[in-house]
Design a protein around this motif. Structure first.
Motif, PDB file in Angstrom:
ATOM      1  N   LEU A 110      12.109  -7.349  16.294  1.00  0.00           N
ATOM      2  CA  LEU A 110      12.862  -8.386  16.994  1.00  0.00           C
ATOM      3  C   LEU A 110      14.255  -8.556  16.390  1.00  0.00           C
ATOM      4  CD1 LEU A 110      10.030 -11.060  17.438  1.00  0.00           C
ATOM      5  CD2 LEU A 110      10.850  -9.374  19.108  1.00  0.00           C
ATOM      6  N   LEU A 111      14.384  -8.382  15.093  1.00  0.00           N
ATOM      7  CA  LEU A 111      15.698  -8.462  14.454  1.00  0.00           C
ATOM      8  C   LEU A 111      16.607  -7.341  14.946  1.00  0.00           C
ATOM      9  CD1 LEU A 111      14.625  -9.363  10.809  1.00  0.00           C
ATOM     10  CD2 LEU A 111      15.765 -10.868  12.455  1.00  0.00           C
ATOM     11  N   LYS A 112      16.041  -6.165  15.164  1.00  0.00           N
ATOM     12  CA  LYS A 112      16.824  -5.056  15.716  1.00  0.00           C
ATOM     13  C   LYS A 112      17.297  -5.382  17.133  1.00  0.00           C
ATOM     14  CE  LYS A 112      14.373  -1.453  13.083  1.00  0.00           C
ATOM     15  NZ  LYS A 112      13.419  -0.325  13.190  1.00  0.00           N
ATOM     16  N   LEU A 113      16.438  -6.036  17.901  1.00  0.00           N
ATOM     17  CA  LEU A 113      16.839  -6.444  19.247  1.00  0.00           C
ATOM     18  C   LEU A 113      18.004  -7.433  19.198  1.00  0.00           C
ATOM     19  CD1 LEU A 113      13.601  -7.011  21.397  1.00  0.00           C
ATOM     20  CD2 LEU A 113      15.428  -5.361  21.798  1.00  0.00           C
ATOM     21  N   LEU A 114      17.986  -8.330  18.212  1.00  0.00           N
ATOM     22  CA  LEU A 114      19.073  -9.293  18.079  1.00  0.00           C
ATOM     23  C   LEU A 114      20.393  -8.603  17.740  1.00  0.00           C
ATOM     24  CD1 LEU A 114      17.441 -12.324  16.219  1.00  0.00           C
ATOM     25  CD2 LEU A 114      18.028 -12.121  18.637  1.00  0.00           C
ATOM     26  N   VAL A 115      20.326  -7.571  16.919  1.00  0.00           N
ATOM     27  CA  VAL A 115      21.535  -6.799  16.600  1.00  0.00           C
ATOM     28  C   VAL A 115      22.075  -6.152  17.871  1.00  0.00           C
ATOM     29  CG1 VAL A 115      22.440  -4.807  15.349  1.00  0.00           C
ATOM     30  CG2 VAL A 115      20.867  -6.390  14.206  1.00  0.00           C
ATOM     31  N   LEU A 116      21.186  -5.591  18.679  1.00  0.00           N
ATOM     32  CA  LEU A 116      21.597  -4.968  19.936  1.00  0.00           C
ATOM     33  C   LEU A 116      22.210  -6.007  20.873  1.00  0.00           C
ATOM     34  CD1 LEU A 116      21.599  -2.283  21.498  1.00  0.00           C
ATOM     35  CD2 LEU A 116      19.353  -2.924  22.429  1.00  0.00           C
ATOM     36  N   MET A 117      21.603  -7.192  20.934  1.00  0.00           N
ATOM     37  CA  MET A 117      22.132  -8.250  21.801  1.00  0.00           C
ATOM     38  C   MET A 117      23.519  -8.687  21.337  1.00  0.00           C
ATOM     39  SD  MET A 117      20.095  -8.621  24.271  1.00  0.00           S
ATOM     40  CE  MET A 117      21.111  -9.929  24.956  1.00  0.00           C
ATOM     41  N   MET A 118      23.744  -8.744  20.035  1.00  0.00           N
ATOM     42  CA  MET A 118      25.064  -9.121  19.540  1.00  0.00           C
ATOM     43  C   MET A 118      26.110  -8.082  19.939  1.00  0.00           C
ATOM     44  SD  MET A 118      27.182 -11.121  18.166  1.00  0.00           S
ATOM     45  CE  MET A 118      26.167 -12.436  17.498  1.00  0.00           C
ATOM     46  N   GLN A 135      17.843 -15.977  22.747  1.00  0.00           N
ATOM     47  CA  GLN A 135      17.180 -17.250  22.469  1.00  0.00           C
ATOM     48  C   GLN A 135      15.669 -17.118  22.600  1.00  0.00           C
ATOM     49  OE1 GLN A 135      19.295 -20.081  25.075  1.00  0.00           O
ATOM     50  NE2 GLN A 135      20.625 -20.547  23.334  1.00  0.00           N
ATOM     51  N   PHE A 136      15.231 -16.364  23.572  1.00  0.00           N
ATOM     52  CA  PHE A 136      13.800 -16.096  23.736  1.00  0.00           C
ATOM     53  C   PHE A 136      13.271 -15.311  22.534  1.00  0.00           C
ATOM     54  CE2 PHE A 136      10.165 -13.829  25.652  1.00  0.00           C
ATOM     55  CZ  PHE A 136       9.497 -14.889  26.246  1.00  0.00           C
ATOM     56  N   ILE A 137      14.043 -14.337  22.077  1.00  0.00           N
ATOM     57  CA  ILE A 137      13.636 -13.529  20.928  1.00  0.00           C
ATOM     58  C   ILE A 137      13.563 -14.373  19.659  1.00  0.00           C
ATOM     59  CG2 ILE A 137      14.301 -11.590  19.443  1.00  0.00           C
ATOM     60  CD1 ILE A 137      15.644 -10.354  21.934  1.00  0.00           C
ATOM     61  N   ILE A 138      14.541 -15.243  19.457  1.00  0.00           N
ATOM     62  CA  ILE A 138      14.541 -16.106  18.273  1.00  0.00           C
ATOM     63  C   ILE A 138      13.318 -17.025  18.295  1.00  0.00           C
ATOM     64  CG2 ILE A 138      15.760 -18.038  17.178  1.00  0.00           C
ATOM     65  CD1 ILE A 138      18.381 -16.576  17.884  1.00  0.00           C
ATOM     66  N   GLY A 139      12.925 -17.484  19.482  1.00  0.00           N
ATOM     67  CA  GLY A 139      11.701 -18.267  19.591  1.00  0.00           C
ATOM     68  C   GLY A 139      10.482 -17.467  19.151  1.00  0.00           C
ATOM     69  N   MET A 140      10.438 -16.193  19.517  1.00  0.00           N
ATOM     70  CA  MET A 140       9.338 -15.332  19.084  1.00  0.00           C
ATOM     71  C   MET A 140       9.329 -15.177  17.565  1.00  0.00           C
ATOM     72  SD  MET A 140       9.595 -12.362  22.038  1.00  0.00           S
ATOM     73  CE  MET A 140       8.294 -11.357  21.284  1.00  0.00           C
ATOM     74  N   LEU A 141      10.497 -14.982  16.987  1.00  0.00           N
ATOM     75  CA  LEU A 141      10.593 -14.874  15.527  1.00  0.00           C
ATOM     76  C   LEU A 141      10.131 -16.158  14.847  1.00  0.00           C
ATOM     77  CD1 LEU A 141      13.994 -12.991  15.120  1.00  0.00           C
ATOM     78  CD2 LEU A 141      11.801 -12.243  14.170  1.00  0.00           C
ATOM     79  N   ALA A 142      10.482 -17.299  15.427  1.00  0.00           N
ATOM     80  CA  ALA A 142      10.067 -18.581  14.857  1.00  0.00           C
ATOM     81  C   ALA A 142       8.547 -18.706  14.842  1.00  0.00           C
ATOM     82  CB  ALA A 142      10.693 -19.730  15.647  1.00  0.00           C
ATOM     83  N   ALA A 143       7.885 -18.188  15.882  1.00  0.00           N
ATOM     84  CA  ALA A 143       6.420 -18.228  15.928  1.00  0.00           C
ATOM     85  C   ALA A 143       5.812 -17.367  14.831  1.00  0.00           C
ATOM     86  CB  ALA A 143       5.929 -17.765  17.296  1.00  0.00           C
ATOM     87  N   MET A 144       6.415 -16.213  14.557  1.00  0.00           N
ATOM     88  CA  MET A 144       5.905 -15.344  13.495  1.00  0.00           C
ATOM     89  C   MET A 144       6.120 -15.989  12.135  1.00  0.00           C
ATOM     90  SD  MET A 144       7.057 -11.600  15.008  1.00  0.00           S
ATOM     91  CE  MET A 144       5.784 -10.665  14.150  1.00  0.00           C
ATOM     92  N   LEU A 145       7.260 -16.653  11.962  1.00  0.00           N
ATOM     93  CA  LEU A 145       7.509 -17.382  10.715  1.00  0.00           C
ATOM     94  C   LEU A 145       6.506 -18.512  10.545  1.00  0.00           C
ATOM     95  CD1 LEU A 145       9.278 -18.164   8.232  1.00  0.00           C
ATOM     96  CD2 LEU A 145      10.650 -19.551   9.814  1.00  0.00           C
ATOM     97  N   GLU A 151      22.857 -21.794  18.599  1.00  0.00           N
ATOM     98  CA  GLU A 151      22.121 -22.880  19.236  1.00  0.00           C
ATOM     99  C   GLU A 151      20.616 -22.674  19.097  1.00  0.00           C
ATOM    100  OE1 GLU A 151      22.814 -24.951  23.424  1.00  0.00           O
ATOM    101  OE2 GLU A 151      21.794 -23.013  23.659  1.00  0.00           O
ATOM    102  N   SER A 152      20.164 -21.454  19.331  1.00  0.00           N
ATOM    103  CA  SER A 152      18.737 -21.172  19.290  1.00  0.00           C
ATOM    104  C   SER A 152      18.171 -21.261  17.878  1.00  0.00           C
ATOM    105  CB  SER A 152      18.464 -19.784  19.875  1.00  0.00           C
ATOM    106  OG  SER A 152      17.080 -19.560  20.009  1.00  0.00           O
TER     107      SER A 152
END
Length: 363
Positions: A163-171, A198-208, A260-261
């Protein structure tokens, strides 16, 4: 609203209520200013003047909730997952779409029916009228649902780094899109480029949350108010640097959605971890607000816009602040009642048709 696939957590419904209420306050404020009311001078009112941030909370919360379900079930049954999401969203969403096409019947063209899949783009029928304008984000949210079972599978197999790799791609997508759109603020606000992270960050928050539940519960008594203060401060920062609907382009908006997310993700994990019960009446009220939040969200602009046109700002006591607060409470109560009616008539019958999915369904 209770899920068939995860033990009920009232904190999720309470966060839904919070998101819907913030968006309500924002649109009430916009209509109030449009009717000649005085705008807030302080950026510290940003949680209201930039209350569209409630949509960011909705997106982040969706990613969090569904990742929790995926972590509990393992691989999801795609057909049943999409079926449940369809039963959850489509009946009310389609009702609002029909309202929009009825309002705009004189300009309707056959191809407009395809806007059911893209209410966030172009000249969607739902965006022509303020009454149905809130529906812009629903087709975008449903797009995220369609890809979620794959994302959750890859995230479980590879860990958070996927998911972190996806965030890099989104940036990267955000950076290259900035100069390619004259109204990049709206692009970031309402499209895949500005919201998928924002959806991805929510997924990361669930794993945390899954990995650090004990620690989060121990710290939640001070984390929850701190996270809420952070959300208010972040809205104040946006109100100061790049308020929405003021600047068609701003570098701030490149990082805005992630920023924001992340703030809302902190709020989510802190509040879900919060161990103390609120007063029983308050728990019940907020949970009901969360249950009807979808109807409340899609109908609130119709109530606000109609009442401002029909009645206008109240002038009862001669005290503008008191009259405005009273009018706001009246409209909130009316939206609450209408949302409750809509939930029971449109949403609930279809929600009762949902199925369990994932590995646990045969347990």
């Amino acid at each position: 609203m209770r899920s068939l696939n995860l033990p009920y957590n009232p904190r999720i419904d309470q966060l839904r209520w919070l998101a819907a209420t913030i968006v309500f306050l924002y649109h009430f404020y916009v209509e109030y200013c449009g009717a000649g009311g005085a705008a807030f001078d302080s950026v510290w009112a940003g949680i209201i003047t930039e209350g569209h941030t409630g949509v960011g909370l909705f997106f982040t919360l969706s990613g969090f909730l569904f990742m929790q379900i995926a972590l509990a079930h393992g691989q999801l049954e795609y057909r049943d997952f999409v079926r449940n999401r369809t039963l959850r969203i489509v009946p009310l969403f389609f009702t609002i779409f029909l309202l929009a096409t009825s309002i705009g019947r004189d300009k309707f063209q056959g191809q407009d029916i395809f806007y059911l899949l893209a209410t966030n783009l172009g000249s969607s029928p739902t965006s022509v009228s303020v009454v149905t304008g809130a529906a812009w984000c629903i087709s975008l949210e449903f797009l995220f649902y369609l890809v979620f079972p794959f994302l959750s599978r890859f995230a479980i197999e590879q860990g958070p780094r996927y998911l972190l790799k996806l965030l890099v791609l989104m940036m990267f997508f955000k950076l290259v899109s900035y100069n390619e759109n004259e109204h990049s603020t709206i692009m970031y606000f309402s499209t895949f480029v500005g919201r998928f992270d924002q959806f991805i960050i929510g997924m990361l928050a669930a794993m945390l949350y899954q990995q650090r539940q004990v620690l989060l519960r121990r710290l939640s008594l001070w984390l929850a108010p701190l996270a809420l203060m952070l959300a208010c401060a972040n809205s104040a920062l946006q109100a100061h640097l790049a308020p929405f609907n003021v600047q068609p382009k701003s570098i701030f908006w490149i990082s805005w959605s992630m920023q924001e997310s992340l703030v809302w993700a902190c709020m989510i994990v802190a509040w879900v971890s919060f161990p103390r019960l609120l007063p029983a009446w308050l728990e019940c009220m907020l949970c009901h607000g969360g249950k009807i939040s979808f109807s409340f969200y899609l109908l609130h602009m119709a109530v606000i816009h109609f009442m401002f046109r029909a009645v206008g700002p109240l002038h009862i006591s001669g005290q503008p602040l008191f009259d405005t607060l009273l009018f706001g409470v009246m409209l909130y109560a009316a939206t609450w009642a209408l949302g409750t009616l809509s939930y029971h008539v449109v949403e609930e019958p279809f929600l009762n048709m949902r199925r369990r999915y994932g590995a646990a369904r045969n347990a």
